[in-house]
Design a protein around this motif. Sequence first.
Motif, PDB file in Angstrom:
ATOM      1  N   GLY A 103       0.774  -1.232   0.000  1.00 32.82           N
ATOM      2  CA  GLY A 103       0.000   0.000   0.000  1.00 32.82           C
ATOM      3  C   GLY A 103       0.806   1.282   0.000  1.00 32.82           C
ATOM      4  O   GLY A 103       0.247   2.362   0.138  1.00 32.82           O
ATOM      5  N   HIS A 104       2.131   1.180  -0.144  1.00 35.51           N
ATOM      6  CA  HIS A 104       2.998   2.361  -0.168  1.00 35.51           C
ATOM      7  C   HIS A 104       3.846   2.344  -1.431  1.00 35.51           C
ATOM      8  O   HIS A 104       4.232   1.285  -1.916  1.00 35.51           O
ATOM      9  N   LEU A 105       4.162   3.542  -1.912  1.00 30.69           N
ATOM     10  CA  LEU A 105       5.177   3.675  -2.953  1.00 30.69           C
ATOM     11  C   LEU A 105       6.464   4.007  -2.218  1.00 30.69           C
ATOM     12  O   LEU A 105       6.572   5.064  -1.590  1.00 30.69           O
ATOM     13  N   ILE A 106       7.412   3.098  -2.228  1.00 31.91           N
ATOM     14  CA  ILE A 106       8.658   3.292  -1.486  1.00 31.91           C
ATOM     15  C   ILE A 106       9.673   3.988  -2.379  1.00 31.91           C
ATOM     16  O   ILE A 106      10.037   3.490  -3.445  1.00 31.91           O
ATOM     17  N   VAL A 107      10.107   5.172  -1.918  1.00 34.19           N
ATOM     18  CA  VAL A 107      11.097   5.958  -2.629  1.00 34.19           C
ATOM     19  C   VAL A 107      12.367   6.009  -1.770  1.00 34.19           C
ATOM     20  O   VAL A 107      12.366   6.566  -0.684  1.00 34.19           O
ATOM     21  N   ASN A 108      13.424   5.375  -2.263  1.00 35.54           N
ATOM     22  CA  ASN A 108      14.714   5.414  -1.586  1.00 35.54           C
ATOM     23  C   ASN A 108      15.476   6.619  -2.111  1.00 35.54           C
ATOM     24  O   ASN A 108      15.383   6.949  -3.295  1.00 35.54           O
TER      25      ASN A 108
END
Length: 116
Positions: A103-108
């Motif tokens: 449910g999250h867009l993970i941006v490193n």
Amino acid sequence: MPSWATGDPVDSLSEGLEALEAYKKKDPAKVIVRFKAVGNAPIMKQNFFKVTVSNRFQAVIQFLRKELGWKAGEPLFTYINLAFSPAPDDTVANLYRSFATEGHLIVNYSTTAAWG
């Protein structure tokens, strides 16, 4: 049958204008973007943010720069799911649909190039 198949240019024009207006409307929906530091990048105290899906990824980069207090010339590298660096003109909606995790867009983010 669509008007382009019948050859009526007036109907084709109105259909095209309707499609353009629908495209221009901003989707007010929001998704959760989670920022994760990589390497020696500073860790954010608050790392979950709701972002409008119609935004381009460039807006996410600008927001991250503002949150970190980084100027435009300072290096900032962003990645999705530790895998690839999205193009600034990708939309948040497309990235979320394709690469959301739990449910999250993970941006490193990193101060140096971390991957390819």
